[in-house]
Design an enzyme around this catalytic site. Structure first.
Site, PDB file in Angstrom:
ATOM      1  N   LYS A 171     -39.410  57.066  -2.462  1.00 48.68           N
ATOM      2  CA  LYS A 171     -39.719  56.611  -1.104  1.00 48.68           C
ATOM      3  C   LYS A 171     -38.617  57.068  -0.163  1.00 48.68           C
ATOM      4  O   LYS A 171     -37.515  56.526  -0.162  1.00 48.68           O
ATOM      5  CB  LYS A 171     -39.856  55.091  -1.018  1.00 48.68           C
TER       6      LYS A 171
ATOM      7  N   GLY B 127     -28.260  52.710   0.385  1.00 55.70           N
ATOM      8  CA  GLY B 127     -28.468  52.100   1.689  1.00 55.70           C
ATOM      9  C   GLY B 127     -27.506  50.950   1.897  1.00 55.70           C
ATOM     10  O   GLY B 127     -26.423  50.909   1.316  1.00 55.70           O
ATOM     11  N   SER B 128     -27.911  49.989   2.677  1.00 54.77           N
ATOM     12  CA  SER B 128     -27.021  48.895   3.049  1.00 54.77           C
ATOM     13  C   SER B 128     -26.868  47.900   1.906  1.00 54.77           C
ATOM     14  O   SER B 128     -27.761  47.731   1.068  1.00 54.77           O
ATOM     15  CB  SER B 128     -27.559  48.165   4.282  1.00 54.77           C
ATOM     16  N   THR B 129     -25.743  47.207   1.895  1.00 54.89           N
ATOM     17  CA  THR B 129     -25.501  46.171   0.896  1.00 54.89           C
ATOM     18  C   THR B 129     -26.522  45.049   1.027  1.00 54.89           C
ATOM     19  O   THR B 129     -26.993  44.500   0.021  1.00 54.89           O
ATOM     20  CB  THR B 129     -24.074  45.634   1.051  1.00 54.89           C
ATOM     21  N   GLU B 130     -26.887  44.714   2.242  1.00 55.17           N
ATOM     22  CA  GLU B 130     -27.877  43.654   2.467  1.00 55.17           C
ATOM     23  C   GLU B 130     -29.198  43.969   1.778  1.00 55.17           C
ATOM     24  O   GLU B 130     -29.771  43.131   1.068  1.00 55.17           O
ATOM     25  CB  GLU B 130     -28.092  43.465   3.976  1.00 55.17           C
TER      26      GLU B 130
ATOM     27  N   GLY C 231     -29.619  46.217  -0.606  1.00 56.72           N
ATOM     28  CA  GLY C 231     -29.353  46.353  -2.028  1.00 56.72           C
ATOM     29  C   GLY C 231     -29.497  45.032  -2.763  1.00 56.72           C
ATOM     30  O   GLY C 231     -30.034  44.977  -3.887  1.00 56.72           O
TER      31      GLY C 231
ATOM     32  N   GLU D  90     -26.038  52.488  -4.497  1.00 51.49           N
ATOM     33  CA  GLU D  90     -24.922  53.072  -3.736  1.00 51.49           C
ATOM     34  C   GLU D  90     -25.038  52.484  -2.342  1.00 51.49           C
ATOM     35  O   GLU D  90     -25.958  52.807  -1.605  1.00 51.49           O
ATOM     36  CB  GLU D  90     -25.018  54.600  -3.741  1.00 51.49           C
TER      37      GLU D  90
ATOM     38  N   CYS E 138     -21.696  56.593   4.570  1.00 55.70           N
ATOM     39  CA  CYS E 138     -21.272  55.367   3.894  1.00 55.70           C
ATOM     40  C   CYS E 138     -19.792  55.385   3.539  1.00 55.70           C
ATOM     41  O   CYS E 138     -19.177  54.320   3.409  1.00 55.70           O
ATOM     42  CB  CYS E 138     -22.110  55.148   2.639  1.00 55.70           C
TER      43      CYS E 138
ATOM     44  N   GLU F 122     -19.565  47.204   8.608  1.00 51.19           N
ATOM     45  CA  GLU F 122     -19.934  48.616   8.658  1.00 51.19           C
ATOM     46  C   GLU F 122     -20.767  48.871   9.914  1.00 51.19           C
ATOM     47  O   GLU F 122     -21.839  48.290  10.089  1.00 51.19           O
ATOM     48  CB  GLU F 122     -20.731  49.001   7.413  1.00 51.19           C
TER      49      GLU F 122
END
Length: 499
Positions: free
Chosen positions: A198, A250-253, A255, A272, A306, A403
């Protein structure tokens, strides 16, 4: 379908965006089950480039079924050297069309066409070839078991096998679309898996063009399936009970949401995620080299990176001179659309990202930070932000802790090794770090003290295809690149035979 296109577009790019783009499922280019499409935009102008099939859960179901059929069918029966040749062929095709992919990437993402054509696409080709070379080198080992509970005269033959996982779901970001797609796809295929990919909804075009290369190279239908869509498609892929592994950048949120979605069948997960990387400049560094490198650390790819070195720690005795030099250099960058080869700083990827970065800048100013340069929108159209250097910041400011993902850096003074290591590690992230010094012993000590998955000394963005990449702490799980990437897409089986 599209607005007026730049006359400088290569014919292959103009033809590609001249029609609505569909999705690749089971070797066929098909519309979304719902028939819906969504627009992808040129971030330099905000205009629509083309429309793309809008994948949803029903399309993920179709794609996973196709990937499972290919995994249990022709792909698993193919000899390793046959897979090796196919994967190598993708690298060759990318090299042959570097200008086409580079221009398409610049159009859809906004990044410099010069960088996309000279860095992103050639590096992607290199990653495909590197992983092609690993296909025939995935091996287990023999073991001599002790078996203390077996009769002493009994003999055994024991060994391990490295086996593929099955169907892998992969969700890639918008900041390096072709490169991140490659980092995911190449090792997964090298290990013998099939994939449902995706791409990011902001930048789906290069992944879809890459899908055409799989057909041209001769991959069996269903080995690679590409379903563009929004977060609901990614959620469906992450939660799918017939997906054996999900990989996300992508973002930690987001993830964390993917980890939660994966629990249904306890699928393997690699992540990552975000970063707020420290870039440490000692007083004994090569001043000019450190200035140039430190500017690149947070301005490369318009700050949408990142690993960006957005926390710049500068030793106190050179702090004022160094930060002013960085601000002066940043202010001279040529800003413009990615399709202009002279552009050094292009637009942010979307209106949403422009609003996010602008909000952080305004919050920083409201908190009392001082901008040595930048701090405003650039131009009247598109998603451009001036490169911004903040000083007079405190560790608790949001622009220091969070970030931003734009061309914004904060500078903080430090006195010595011990306090800079402590300050650098004062973050939930641990993705990368830079160190600038002529003292090699100090460099090694600081590298050991900093909590980061990659540490670059007297350089920044010191990536290599053979070097593992990933994060500490909330910057992710697992390592991409190098032969470590194969570990993400294989599992070990132990076999013990009583002779």
């Amino acid at each position: 379908m599209t607005t007026t296109l730049d006359p400088a577009l290569l014919p292959a790019v103009a033809d590609f965006v001249a029609a609505d783009r569909t999705m690749l499922i089971g070797g066929q280019w098909v519309d979304a089950a719902s028939g819906r499409t969504f627009a992808t935009h040129d971030p330099a102008t905000g205009q629509v480039i083309t429309n793309v099939a809008h994948g949803e859960a029903a399309d993920i179901d179709r794609a996973v079924a196709a990937a499972r059929a290919a995994y249990e069918g022709p792909w698993s029966r193919m000899r390793p050297n046959e897979r090796e040749r196919l994967i190598w062929r993708i690298g060759d095709l990318l090299s042959e069309r570097a200008d086409v992919f580079g221009q398409l990437e610049a159009l859809d993402n906004g990044k410099s066409v010069s960088i996309a054509s000279a860095v992103d696409v050639p590096w992607s080709a290199d990653v495909w070839r590197y992983n092609a070379g690993l296909v025939t080198k995935i091996s287990g080992s023999s073991v001599t078991p002790s078996m203390p509970f077996a009769p002493p005269e009994q003999q055994f033959h024991a060994y391990t096998r490295r086996e593929s996982l099955g169907v892998c779901g992969q969700i890639v970001p918008w900041n390096f679309p072709i490169l991140m797609t490659t980092w995911k796809l190449a090792p997964a295929l090298a290990a013998g898996n099939t994939v449902v990919l995706k791409p990011a909804e902001q930048t789906p075009l290069s992944a879809l063009m890459l899908g055409e290369l799989f057909e041209e190279a001769g991959f069996p239908p269903g080995v690679v399936n590409i379903v563009p869509g929004y977060g609901d498609a990614g959620a469906a892929l992450s939660a799918h009970m017939d997906v054996d592994k999900v990989a996300f950048t992508g973002s930690t949120e987001v993830g964390k949401k993917i980890v939660q979605a994966s629990t249904g069948n306890l699928k393997k997960v690699s992540l990552e995620l975000g970063g707020k990387s420290p870039n440490i400049v000692y007083a004994d560094a090569d001043f000019d080299a450190a200035v140039a490198g430190s500017v690149a650390a947070w301005m490369f790819n318009h700050g949408q990176c990142c690993v960006a070195g957005t926390r710049m720690f500068v030793q106190r005795e050179i702090f004022d001179d160094f930060t002013q030099a960085v601000a002066d250099a940043a202010s001279q960058a040529k800003i413009g659309p990615g399709l202009d080869p002279a552009t050094e700083l292009g637009p942010l990827v979307s209106q949403e990202q422009f609003d996010r970065v602008s909000s952080y800048i305004q919050q920083g100013l409201a908190d009392g930070a001082r901008a040595l340069t930048g701090g405003k929108r650039w131009g009247t159209e598109g998603y451009f932000v001036e490169p911004t250097v903040f000083v007079d910041v405190k560790p608790e400011f949001s622009i220091v802790e969070e970030e931003i993902f734009g061309p914004v850096v904060v500078a903080l003074p430090f006195d010595g090794e011990e306090d800079v290591a402590q300050a650098a590690n004062n973050s939930i992230y641990g993705l990368a770090a830079g160190i600038w010094t002529k003292d090699i012993s100090k460099a090694h000590r600081t590298a050991a003290a900093v909590q980061a998955g990659s540490v670059w000394v007297n350089q920044y963005n010191g990536f290599d295809t053979a070097l593992p990449f990933g994060g500490f702490k909330q910057s992710g799980w697992g390592r991409e690149l190098g032969d470590s990437a194969i570990d993400l897409y294989t599992q070990t089986k132990s076999v013990n035979v009583a002779l």
